[in-house]
Design an enzyme around this catalytic site. Structure first.
Site, PDB file in Angstrom:
ATOM      1  N   THR A 184       0.792  -1.133   0.196  1.00  0.00           N
ATOM      2  CA  THR A 184       0.038   0.087  -0.120  1.00  0.00           C
ATOM      3  C   THR A 184       0.739   1.083   0.040  1.00  0.00           C
ATOM      4  O   THR A 184       1.929   1.374   0.491  1.00  0.00           O
ATOM      5  CB  THR A 184      -1.002  -0.041   1.039  1.00  0.00           C
ATOM      6  OG1 THR A 184      -1.619   1.199   1.132  1.00  0.00           O
ATOM      7  CG2 THR A 184      -0.157   0.140   2.514  1.00  0.00           C
ATOM      8  N   LYS A 232      -2.753   4.010   6.465  1.00  0.00           N
ATOM      9  CA  LYS A 232      -2.664   2.307   6.587  1.00  0.00           C
ATOM     10  C   LYS A 232      -1.202   1.867   6.900  1.00  0.00           C
ATOM     11  O   LYS A 232      -1.102   1.134   7.837  1.00  0.00           O
ATOM     12  CB  LYS A 232      -2.942   1.714   5.419  1.00  0.00           C
ATOM     13  CG  LYS A 232      -4.434   1.747   4.992  1.00  0.00           C
ATOM     14  CD  LYS A 232      -4.410   0.988   3.688  1.00  0.00           C
ATOM     15  CE  LYS A 232      -6.244   1.121   3.162  1.00  0.00           C
ATOM     16  NZ  LYS A 232      -6.251   0.235   2.022  1.00  0.00           N
ATOM     17  N   ASP A 242      -7.075  -4.750   1.799  1.00  0.00           N
ATOM     18  CA  ASP A 242      -8.218  -3.838   1.058  1.00  0.00           C
ATOM     19  C   ASP A 242      -9.415  -3.605   2.133  1.00  0.00           C
ATOM     20  O   ASP A 242      -9.823  -4.689   2.887  1.00  0.00           O
ATOM     21  CB  ASP A 242      -8.829  -4.694   0.247  1.00  0.00           C
ATOM     22  CG  ASP A 242      -9.566  -3.969  -0.976  1.00  0.00           C
ATOM     23  OD1 ASP A 242      -8.891  -2.707  -1.240  1.00  0.00           O
ATOM     24  OD2 ASP A 242     -10.714  -4.051  -1.229  1.00  0.00           O
ATOM     25  N   GLY A 248      -9.823   8.804   6.521  1.00  0.00           N
ATOM     26  CA  GLY A 248     -11.249   8.357   5.918  1.00  0.00           C
ATOM     27  C   GLY A 248     -12.187   8.698   6.341  1.00  0.00           C
ATOM     28  O   GLY A 248     -12.676   9.858   6.937  1.00  0.00           O
ATOM     29  N   ASP A 250     -13.238   7.909   9.516  1.00  0.00           N
ATOM     30  CA  ASP A 250     -13.167   7.901  10.804  1.00  0.00           C
ATOM     31  C   ASP A 250     -13.957   9.023  11.464  1.00  0.00           C
ATOM     32  O   ASP A 250     -14.818   8.596  12.567  1.00  0.00           O
ATOM     33  CB  ASP A 250     -11.816   8.052  11.367  1.00  0.00           C
ATOM     34  CG  ASP A 250     -11.000   6.468  11.221  1.00  0.00           C
ATOM     35  OD1 ASP A 250     -11.632   5.628  11.062  1.00  0.00           O
ATOM     36  OD2 ASP A 250      -9.904   6.580  11.359  1.00  0.00           O
ATOM     37  N   LYS A 266      -7.935   3.005  18.814  1.00  0.00           N
ATOM     38  CA  LYS A 266      -8.687   2.527  17.612  1.00  0.00           C
ATOM     39  C   LYS A 266      -8.066   1.298  17.061  1.00  0.00           C
ATOM     40  O   LYS A 266      -8.779   0.217  16.656  1.00  0.00           O
ATOM     41  CB  LYS A 266      -8.364   3.864  16.384  1.00  0.00           C
ATOM     42  CG  LYS A 266      -8.859   3.151  15.251  1.00  0.00           C
ATOM     43  CD  LYS A 266      -8.510   4.142  13.985  1.00  0.00           C
ATOM     44  CE  LYS A 266      -9.110   3.479  12.514  1.00  0.00           C
ATOM     45  NZ  LYS A 266      -8.852   4.109  11.511  1.00  0.00           N
TER      46      LYS A 266
END
Ligand code: IMP
Length: 200
Positions: free
Chosen positions: A9, A14, A71, A155, A157, A177
């Site tokens: 990635t 990430k 993913d 994103g 969140d 998290k």
């Protein structure tokens, strides 16, 4: 010598979460952004698992090394599971986090409380140039808020409320998290299996 594992990635968010979640393993973690000539990865599948496999295999074949692909995305019940595998592209290619959130909240405008349930899903695939070695999945259940809240994470969140904490993922410290997230759960399962996989 520690085994080298390439995270398939270029998403820096990430990479940060995955590095934290793999800390302490006898594995040298690298990622696409650190390679001189990184392969271009595509996602043409209709499931998270298919896309993770596609990315892990493409990365492993291009580099000749062990690659781990994630993913992931958000599935909203009131939207029939959307944005799903299209989570990153939901508001068009290259959309900003704000555009993604605006599109989601717009689509959810008339959805009443009680029907705003959703989950994040993360599929992981580990591959070598010889093929896929293993796959794992993690999920976390929550609801979609009406307004974004919090500055952390990435994103979706800020609009994903995690009921046990009463806050959005973006309001939680990264360790909190990671302890409950879809990615955290998938990587915990991966960590548990890795020693046996490396002995093969
Ligand atoms: P992909 O896995 O690269 O296709 O992108 C997944 C997309 O899903 C991301 O760009 C985010 O929009 C969303 N997503 C995945 N995981 C998370 C997360 O932990 N928090 C918020 N959004 C996420």
């Amino acid at each position: 010598m520690p085994v080298r594992l390439i995270l398939a990635t270029e998403n820096q968010h990430k990479v940060r979460e995955m590095r934290d979640l793999l800390a302490g393993l006898d594995v040298e973690v690298s990622h696409l952004g650190e390679l001189p000539d990184p392969p271009l990865l595509t996602e043409t599948g209709s499931t998270f698992a298919e896309n993770a496999r596609e990315k892990a295999l493409a990365c492993a074949c291009a580099t000749g090394e062990l690659c781990l692909a994630d993913d992931s995305g958000l599935m909203v019940d009131a939207l029939g599971g959307d944005p799903g595998v299209r989570s990153a592209r939901y508001a068009g290619e290259g959309a900003t986090q704000q555009q993604l959130i605006d599109k989601l909240l717009g689509a959810m405008q008339d959805v009443p409380e009680g029907q705003r349930t959703a989950r994040f899903v993360c599929a992981l695939s580990l591959a070598s140039p010889d093929g896929e070695i293993g796959r794992w999945e993690g999920r976390v259940e929550g609801t979609i808020t009406r307004e974004p809240a919090g500055e952390g994470g990435f994103g979706y969140d800020p609009v994903f409320l995690y009921p046990p904490s009463g806050t959005t993922f973006a309001q939680m410290p990264p360790e909190a998290k990671n302890a409950v997230s879809h990615r955290g759960r998938a990587l915990a399962a991966f960590r548990a299996d890795l020693p046996a996989l490396l002995e093969r």
